[in-house]
Write a protein that holds these residues in place. Structure first.
Motif, short mmCIF file in Angstrom:
data_model
loop_
_atom_site.label_atom_id
_atom_site.label_comp_id
_atom_site.label_asym_id
_atom_site.label_seq_id
_atom_site.Cartn_x
_atom_site.Cartn_y
_atom_site.Cartn_z
N LEU A 1 0.84 -1.18 0.00
CA LEU A 1 0.00 0.00 0.00
C LEU A 1 0.88 1.24 0.00
N ALA A 2 0.46 2.25 -0.78
CA ALA A 2 1.21 3.49 -0.91
C ALA A 2 0.33 4.68 -0.54
N GLU A 3 0.34 5.73 -1.34
CA GLU A 3 -0.35 6.98 -0.98
C GLU A 3 -1.87 6.83 -1.05
N PRO A 4 -2.60 7.59 -0.18
CA PRO A 4 -4.06 7.58 -0.25
C PRO A 4 -4.55 8.30 -1.50
N VAL A 5 -5.70 7.85 -2.01
CA VAL A 5 -6.30 8.45 -3.20
C VAL A 5 -7.79 8.66 -2.96
N ALA A 6 -8.35 9.65 -3.63
CA ALA A 6 -9.78 9.97 -3.50
C ALA A 6 -10.27 10.62 -4.78
N GLU A 7 -11.59 10.83 -4.84
CA GLU A 7 -12.22 11.48 -5.99
C GLU A 7 -11.93 10.73 -7.28
N ILE A 8 -12.09 9.42 -7.23
CA ILE A 8 -11.86 8.59 -8.41
C ILE A 8 -13.09 7.73 -8.67
N THR A 9 -13.14 7.15 -9.85
CA THR A 9 -14.20 6.22 -10.23
C THR A 9 -13.56 4.94 -10.73
N ILE A 10 -14.11 3.81 -10.34
CA ILE A 10 -13.66 2.54 -10.89
C ILE A 10 -14.79 1.95 -11.72
N ALA A 11 -14.43 1.37 -12.86
CA ALA A 11 -15.46 0.89 -13.79
C ALA A 11 -15.03 -0.43 -14.41
#
Length: 443
Positions: A396-406
């Protein structure tokens, strides 16, 4: 008042009003919860409820009425309203009760009732332990509070074809939410535990520490670039994939032809090695029940075996539409008809640890939170907002947000792998899951 005798009286009133058949369900119970925030008791709530539902059949027409009291003096009026409604609705050729109901199974082996009811002081102590542990985590700056709760309910079902059953269940819960950072850079996270018996609750202090550590780990999230990569689902969101699967094998959707799995019974739907069970007979299970919402006996079922779809989730109506037998999965409230639903649904664990499952991922995404419900039940197209952490070189590395997975659930299921960390926490449970080739939409 004897619940089964009272419901039998209501059915006699329905027959007197002109019903050919009828069933009645009663759900009664009470609950208490306490909320604590920043060391202060914020809220104590007690509630009691009694909900009654009467379903009547006149030929193939049916109607349902509900009430909040079990008052024999009002049975005739309730029955008259129900039969009047049934006479004017369209016929449903698949409606009806079970023809030969079995005697109700004994609920005692399921151990669904905790004999000890916690007092308010005990609940407050659970909430306090959770919040104090969260606030003690370095980097936690605030709290949205902690809650502890207890509930007890009793369910009774009687039908005019001879079924009469009842069972009771208890529930305990603890939840906590922590905040980290300050100003517009604050992040929040949570943890919780639910159990039938208090002895099965997770340690509130551990829940608080986990919530605090998760909130701190989410600080300063980035928005990664759009890419196609492996996605690993944390167990607390992995169960959502099972939820989408359960919707796709719901008998009502299959009968309507509105499921992307409608023609896949007996075929490989998941990757080899994936097995999915539904177990309404699990001892102390959050969704265990001795009989379903139509009075049929429940039994463990294997829905997917080594990747192959083996069964739908069926109630009586959907089973009749499909020319099959009910699988005992009818669920109902007091104001609507039964419908198929899973009980203790879970995906069996694999052999690899979560770390081993991610070890060969050079760049991927580890999802800890999902937002929205962009699922097309007809095609299986999948698109959801997400946040979590990047995976780099297997860690695990940096946190991420405001994304969409499809992706598409047909492809996702066929490329799904499971870790060995299954825990029964929610009623629908899965271990850490890895899905190949999903699209991450970011910056």
């Amino acid at each position: 008042m004897n619940l089964l005798e009272a419901l039998a009286d209501l059915l006699r009133a329905a027959r007197a009003a002109g019903a050919d058949a009828a069933d009645a369900v009663l759900v009664r119970g009470g609950s208490v919860s306490v909320q604590r925030r920043l060391g202060r008791l914020e809220h104590v709530e007690r509630a009691e409820a009694r909900d009654l539902g009467l379903r009547v059949f006149i030929g193939r027409r049916s109607a349902i009425v509900s009430a909040s009291t079990l008052d024999p003096a009002g049975f005739a009026e309730l029955a008259a309203r129900a039969t009047a409604m049934a006479r004017v609705v369209p016929e449903d050729p698949f409606a009806g009760l079970a023809e030969r109901p079995a005697p109700p199974a004994d609920a005692a082996p399921l151990d669904l009732l905790d004999a000890v009811e916690p007092d308010t002081a005990t609940l407050l102590a659970r909430a306090a332990a959770a919040e104090e542990a969260a606030l003690a985590v370095p980097g936690v700056t605030n709290s949205e509070g902690a809650e502890a709760s207890y509930g007890r309910s009793e369910i009774a079902l009687v039908t005019s074809v001879g079924f009469a059953g009842t069972y009771a269940r208890s529930s305990h819960g603890v939840s906590v939410t922590a905040l980290a950072g300050s100003g517009t850079a604050m992040e929040r996270d949570y943890d919780f535990s639910s159990a039938v018996h208090a002895g099965d609750l997770e340690d509130p202090a551990m829940l608080g520490r986990t919530a605090g550590e998760r909130a701190v780990a989410r600080l300063n999230p980035r928005r990664p670039k759009t890419a196609r990569l492996p996605v690993v689902y944390d167990p607390r969101v992995a169960g959502s994939l099972l939820g989408h699967f359960a919707s796709a094998i719901n008998g009502a959707s299959i009968a309507r032809g509105t499921s992307f799995l409608k023609d896949r019974l007996g075929q490989a739907v998941f990757a080899a090695g994936i097995t999915i069970h539904d177990d309404p007979r699990r001892k102390r299970g959050l969704r265990s029940r001795p009989f379903d919402g139509e009075g049929l006996p429940t039994a463990p079922a294997t829905l997917v075996e080594n990747g192959v779809l083996r069964s739908w989730l069926l109630d009586l109506r959907s089973a009749r539409q499909l020319g099959l037998a009910s699988t005992g999965h009818a669920a109902r409230g007091t104001s609507g008809p039964p419908g198929p639903a899973p009980s203790n649904l879970y995906l069996a664990p694999g052999a690899a640890s979560p770390a081993a499952l991610m070890a060969d991922i050079r760049e991927g995404l580890y999802v800890t939170e999902l937002i929205g419900m962009g699922i097309n039940g007809l095609t299986g197209d999948y698109s959801r907002g997400a946040s979590g952490f990047m995976i780099r070189d297997g860690a695990l590395a940096e946190p991420v947000a405001e994304i969409t997975i499809a992706g598409n659930l047909i492809e996702m299921f066929s490329h799904l792998r499971a870790a060995n960390d299954l825990r029964f926490r929610r009623g629908t449970d899965a271990p850490t899951l890895r899905v190949e080739g999903m699209t991450l939409a970011g910056a």
